[in-house]
Design a protein around this motif. Structure first.
Motif, PDB file in Angstrom:
ATOM      1  N   LEU A  68       0.834  -1.209   0.000  1.00 27.02           N
ATOM      2  CA  LEU A  68       0.000   0.000   0.000  1.00 27.02           C
ATOM      3  C   LEU A  68       0.863   1.251   0.000  1.00 27.02           C
ATOM      4  O   LEU A  68       0.542   2.238  -0.682  1.00 27.02           O
ATOM      5  CB  LEU A  68      -0.920   0.011   1.220  1.00 27.02           C
ATOM      6  CG  LEU A  68      -2.256  -0.723   1.090  1.00 27.02           C
ATOM      7  CD1 LEU A  68      -3.003  -0.721   2.418  1.00 27.02           C
ATOM      8  CD2 LEU A  68      -3.121  -0.091   0.001  1.00 27.02           C
ATOM      9  N   ALA A  69       1.963   1.214   0.758  1.00 30.12           N
ATOM     10  CA  ALA A  69       2.889   2.349   0.740  1.00 30.12           C
ATOM     11  C   ALA A  69       3.487   2.523  -0.652  1.00 30.12           C
ATOM     12  O   ALA A  69       3.625   3.660  -1.151  1.00 30.12           O
ATOM     13  CB  ALA A  69       3.993   2.131   1.777  1.00 30.12           C
ATOM     14  N   PHE A 128       3.053   5.748  -3.013  1.00 32.31           N
ATOM     15  CA  PHE A 128       4.263   6.404  -3.525  1.00 32.31           C
ATOM     16  C   PHE A 128       4.181   6.553  -5.041  1.00 32.31           C
ATOM     17  O   PHE A 128       4.538   7.605  -5.604  1.00 32.31           O
ATOM     18  CB  PHE A 128       5.504   5.594  -3.139  1.00 32.31           C
ATOM     19  CG  PHE A 128       6.775   6.129  -3.714  1.00 32.31           C
ATOM     20  CD1 PHE A 128       7.402   7.226  -3.149  1.00 32.31           C
ATOM     21  CD2 PHE A 128       7.342   5.552  -4.857  1.00 32.31           C
ATOM     22  CE1 PHE A 128       8.585   7.730  -3.691  1.00 32.31           C
ATOM     23  CE2 PHE A 128       8.514   6.055  -5.396  1.00 32.31           C
ATOM     24  CZ  PHE A 128       9.137   7.140  -4.816  1.00 32.31           C
ATOM     25  N   ALA A 129       3.707   5.493  -5.707  1.00 32.57           N
ATOM     26  CA  ALA A 129       3.562   5.557  -7.161  1.00 32.57           C
ATOM     27  C   ALA A 129       2.568   6.645  -7.549  1.00 32.57           C
ATOM     28  O   ALA A 129       2.797   7.406  -8.511  1.00 32.57           O
ATOM     29  CB  ALA A 129       3.112   4.203  -7.708  1.00 32.57           C
ATOM     30  N   MET A 130       1.442   6.747  -6.801  1.00 38.34           N
ATOM     31  CA  MET A 130       0.451   7.778  -7.110  1.00 38.34           C
ATOM     32  C   MET A 130       1.029   9.170  -6.854  1.00 38.34           C
ATOM     33  O   MET A 130       0.729  10.130  -7.589  1.00 38.34           O
ATOM     34  CB  MET A 130      -0.801   7.562  -6.259  1.00 38.34           C
ATOM     35  CG  MET A 130      -1.516   6.233  -6.500  1.00 38.34           C
ATOM     36  SD  MET A 130      -1.948   5.964  -8.250  1.00 38.34           S
ATOM     37  CE  MET A 130      -3.158   7.248  -8.493  1.00 38.34           C
ATOM     38  N   ASN A 131       1.865   9.297  -5.834  1.00 38.27           N
ATOM     39  CA  ASN A 131       2.522  10.574  -5.563  1.00 38.27           C
ATOM     40  C   ASN A 131       3.427  10.972  -6.727  1.00 38.27           C
ATOM     41  O   ASN A 131       3.430  12.131  -7.184  1.00 38.27           O
ATOM     42  CB  ASN A 131       3.326  10.448  -4.268  1.00 38.27           C
ATOM     43  CG  ASN A 131       4.132  11.688  -3.945  1.00 38.27           C
ATOM     44  OD1 ASN A 131       5.222  11.894  -4.486  1.00 38.27           O
ATOM     45  ND2 ASN A 131       3.603  12.516  -3.049  1.00 38.27           N
ATOM     46  N   ARG A 132       4.193  10.009  -7.240  1.00 39.71           N
ATOM     47  CA  ARG A 132       5.071  10.294  -8.376  1.00 39.71           C
ATOM     48  C   ARG A 132       4.257  10.650  -9.624  1.00 39.71           C
ATOM     49  O   ARG A 132       4.660  11.508 -10.424  1.00 39.71           O
ATOM     50  CB  ARG A 132       5.956   9.090  -8.665  1.00 39.71           C
ATOM     51  CG  ARG A 132       6.993   8.742  -7.599  1.00 39.71           C
ATOM     52  CD  ARG A 132       8.028   9.870  -7.436  1.00 39.71           C
ATOM     53  NE  ARG A 132       7.635  10.849  -6.423  1.00 39.71           N
ATOM     54  CZ  ARG A 132       8.186  12.037  -6.281  1.00 39.71           C
ATOM     55  NH1 ARG A 132       9.131  12.436  -7.115  1.00 39.71           N
ATOM     56  NH2 ARG A 132       7.797  12.858  -5.320  1.00 39.71           N
ATOM     57  N   LEU A 191      -4.644   6.601   5.639  1.00 44.14           N
ATOM     58  CA  LEU A 191      -3.478   7.246   6.246  1.00 44.14           C
ATOM     59  C   LEU A 191      -2.387   7.498   5.210  1.00 44.14           C
ATOM     60  O   LEU A 191      -1.805   8.604   5.154  1.00 44.14           O
ATOM     61  CB  LEU A 191      -2.939   6.375   7.382  1.00 44.14           C
ATOM     62  CG  LEU A 191      -3.868   6.210   8.593  1.00 44.14           C
ATOM     63  CD1 LEU A 191      -3.268   5.226   9.592  1.00 44.14           C
ATOM     64  CD2 LEU A 191      -4.113   7.559   9.257  1.00 44.14           C
ATOM     65  N   PHE A 192      -2.096   6.496   4.390  1.00 46.16           N
ATOM     66  CA  PHE A 192      -1.058   6.670   3.373  1.00 46.16           C
ATOM     67  C   PHE A 192      -1.489   7.665   2.301  1.00 46.16           C
ATOM     68  O   PHE A 192      -0.676   8.458   1.815  1.00 46.16           O
ATOM     69  CB  PHE A 192      -0.722   5.324   2.733  1.00 46.16           C
ATOM     70  CG  PHE A 192       0.157   4.454   3.591  1.00 46.16           C
ATOM     71  CD1 PHE A 192       0.858   4.975   4.654  1.00 46.16           C
ATOM     72  CD2 PHE A 192       0.293   3.102   3.324  1.00 46.16           C
ATOM     73  CE1 PHE A 192       1.683   4.193   5.438  1.00 46.16           C
ATOM     74  CE2 PHE A 192       1.117   2.296   4.105  1.00 46.16           C
ATOM     75  CZ  PHE A 192       1.805   2.844   5.169  1.00 46.16           C
ATOM     76  N   ALA A 203      -0.772  12.508  -0.501  1.00 47.25           N
ATOM     77  CA  ALA A 203      -1.379  13.668  -1.161  1.00 47.25           C
ATOM     78  C   ALA A 203      -0.946  14.969  -0.491  1.00 47.25           C
ATOM     79  O   ALA A 203      -0.715  15.991  -1.163  1.00 47.25           O
ATOM     80  CB  ALA A 203      -2.895  13.536  -1.136  1.00 47.25           C
ATOM     81  N   LEU A 204      -0.815  14.948   0.839  1.00 46.25           N
ATOM     82  CA  LEU A 204      -0.438  16.166   1.546  1.00 46.25           C
ATOM     83  C   LEU A 204       0.947  16.648   1.131  1.00 46.25           C
ATOM     84  O   LEU A 204       1.191  17.867   1.044  1.00 46.25           O
ATOM     85  CB  LEU A 204      -0.483  15.904   3.056  1.00 46.25           C
ATOM     86  CG  LEU A 204      -0.225  17.116   3.958  1.00 46.25           C
ATOM     87  CD1 LEU A 204      -1.291  18.185   3.728  1.00 46.25           C
ATOM     88  CD2 LEU A 204      -0.202  16.689   5.425  1.00 46.25           C
TER      89      LEU A 204
END
Length: 607
Positions: free
Chosen positions: A33-34, A38-42, A148-149, A154-155
């Motif tokens: 999930l992390a 992380f992939a979505m953040n990138r 939470l992740f 996103a933040l």
């Protein structure tokens, strides 16, 4: 699915304990999930780069971040599926293991527990509540971790682009937190009321199904239907109350979250129009912020549903905890099982009470190995209670019942119950075949060796011919509680089950109450043969049966008032002699009625 052995002797079952037991699966799910977030953040940052390049001086280079986004999207897809495999399977493993623990605990609990909790409630908790616990440990845990992740991932994007815009977008966050807490408490209370009502509904339905013949025979269908409608209506009202809370939860949280989105578009649009040169943001910033806000807001909007799942799971776990935390009346003793069993049974000063009402009072007698004793007494004299205490199906007082000199309270329960075979008065049959009912104690009742034992036991119990006359012989399904068989047939099948068990000490609780005189004589001969191989305790009210035993113990109001052989007790002219005289007179009257009935036609013909 986990295949680790389940410790069914576990005494404490807690939510934290279940999480720890499946921690590797949850940690694996947490890692993937992390990786997904992380992939979505990138992807958010790459989308900013792509958009800025499209509207910048080198739009032809926008394909580079787009290709990276495609690869990350594939990676995110795989990690998302993997997270569900790990966490959802952990939830199913919890359900699987708790079901085994639940059955093991129900096997250990005594009659006091079952007087407080009906079978319908137990069935409701074993099915519906376990399903809710599975959702709690699967879907609930997954989404809490994901929220939470997602929030952190996103933040990081939002705060980096604009702190001010982030604060504006969070303008409705306090209201979301307050509403979530409020609806969480309401959902918990409504869920508990619904589960209680469901237990009562299940109990009413199961009782009516089990006693359907009695309901029909008394023509009480209408009354029972009204009773069922009352509990059904109570469940409907509780369910509707829960549905109203859940129905309000999702749209209210969704509307509150939508306020933050509107605030983003209003203030973010002004920053976009202002441009980076005047302290605003670029088109890529706006697009990336929007993606990040969407990733955060959707879990927040769905938080209402997740909260409902968590609260229902907590309530259901609490309902199951009532069973797990119940204290067994009968527990294992501290000593190991003896290596050799002869079968001598000694009872010394045995007293027992039901709710302060003394049922047995200082009962004392001994049965040597390989001998038989009959326990005789009027209804309510404590005979059946004594039988259950011998097998430790009730909390036997310490220092009162001994097997070969060993206190049964000091021995393992499994040893005592393997040594003392108990055939209860109320013959209970499982909804399976005749063969499997008789061979219930056998590891493989359908094997050739098992079937030989089943046939021998059926022959001894005088039920072989009737079993062979059934439509599918020994493979005939007897139905719920043996509904397809008569009372006498059920009793003899239960007797055959006890004989097939072959324990060292055989306790038979009135096995002749539903058979005719001819069958009784044959069964008594079988019991005599059993007494040559093992110790036999025969609970009976029939003098003819007691006379075949080596010794007789007479109970009256829970006390031993007479003991000796059949002839000795007849000469004593006590209670046992009175029983014998009453039954002899009843037998003579029955024969007189038969003779009178047979003479009536002839008299009519003469007239």
């Amino acid at each position: 699915m986990s295949h680790r052995p389940i410790d069914t002797t576990e005494t404490q079952v807690t939510m934290a304990g279940q999480l720890r037991r499946h921690l590797p699966a949850y940690l694996a799910g947490l890692v993937v999930l992390a990786a997904f977030q992380f992939a979505m953040n990138r992807i958010d940052w790459l989308s900013k780069s792509a958009i800025d390049r499209i509207f910048g001086e080198h739009p032809e280079e926008s394909y580079k971040p787009a290709l990276f986004m495609l690869g990350l999207a594939v990676f995110a897809f795989g990690s998302r599926i993997a997270s569900r495999l790990f966490v959802f399977n952990a939830g199913r493993d919890v359900e699987y293991e708790m079901r085994a623990l639940l059955l093991a605990r129900l096997h250990r609990l005594g009659t006091a527990f079952y007087r407080k909790m009906s079978s319908g409630e137990i069935m409701s908790r074993s099915t519906g509540d376990l399903a809710q616990v599975r959702l709690l440990f699967g879907f609930g845990v997954l989404n809490i971790i994901n929220v939470l992740f997602a929030f952190g991932s996103a933040l990081q994007v939002m705060a980096t682009i604009s702190i001010t815009l982030t604060l504006v977008s969070f303008i409705t966050m306090p209201a979301t937190v307050v509403l979530t807490r409020y609806f969480s408490r309401r959902t918990f209370d409504r869920t508990r009321a619904t589960q209680v009502a469901l237990g009562k509904l299940t109990d009413s339905l199961q009782t009516n199904l089990a006693g359907v013949r009695i309901v029909r025979s008394f023509a009480l269908e209408t009354r029972e239907l009204h009773r069922f409608q009352e509990v059904n209506r109570a469940y409907l009202e509780a369910s509707l109350a829960l549905a109203r809370v859940r129905g309000l939860l999702f749209p209210i949280l969704g509307a509150t979250s939508a306020g933050g989105i509107l605030a983003f578009y209003w203030y973010g649009g002004s920053l976009l129009l202002r441009g980076p040169a005047a302290g605003g943001i670029t088109k890529g910033d706006f697009f990336a912020f929007q993606l990040a806000l969407g990733r955060m807001m959707w879990p927040m909007i769905a938080l209402g549903f997740v909260v409902a799942v968590l609260q229902r799971g907590r309530v259901s776990f609490g309902c199951l905890k009532e069973i797990f935390d119940a204290s067994p009346e009968v527990t294992d003793g501290p000593l190991p099982a003896p290596q050799e069993v002869r079968g001598t049974l000694s009872i010394t000063g045995l007293s027992f009470e039901y709710d302060a009402r003394k049922v047995l009072d200082a009962v004392t007698f001994e049965v040597p190995a390989g001998k038989s004793v009959a326990i005789v007494g009027r209804t309510g004299s404590g005979k059946s209670t004594l039988a259950m205490l011998l097998a430790r199906l009730l909390p036997t007082p310490k220092g009162t019942v001994f097997i070969d000199g060993h206190d049964t309270c000091s021995l393992p329960l499994s040893f005592v119950r393997h040594t003392v075979g108990y055939a209860q008065q109320d013959a209970f049959l499982f909804s399976t075949t005749v063969a499997r009912n008789i061979g219930f104690s056998l590891d493989e009742p359908d094997s050739p060796e098992g079937m030989d034992l089943v046939r021998d036991a059926a022959r001894e119990a005088q039920v072989l011919e009737e079993a062979l006359s059934l439509p599918e012989q020994f493979d005939t399904v007897v139905g719920e509680r043996g509904v397809q068989l008569s009372g006498g047939q059920k009793q003899r099948v239960a007797l055959a089950r006890a004989l097939a068990w072959g324990p060292h000490i055989l306790v038979l609780d009135d096995p002749l109450s539903a058979v005719d005189a001819k069958t009784e004589a044959a069964i008594l001969q079988a019991i005599e043969r059993q007494a040559q191989k093992r110790t036999v305790v025969l609970i009976t009210h029939r003098v003819a049966a007691a006379a075949r035993c080596d010794a007789i113990v007479v109970l009256d109001q829970g006390r031993v008032v007479e003991r000796g052989t059949h002839d000795e007790l007849l000469r004593a002219q006590g209670i046992y002699a009175a029983f014998a005289e009453e039954q002899q007179m009843a037998h003579e009257l029955d024969e007189l009625d038969v003779d009178s009935g047979s003479l009536t036609p002839s008299s009519a013909e003469v007239a």
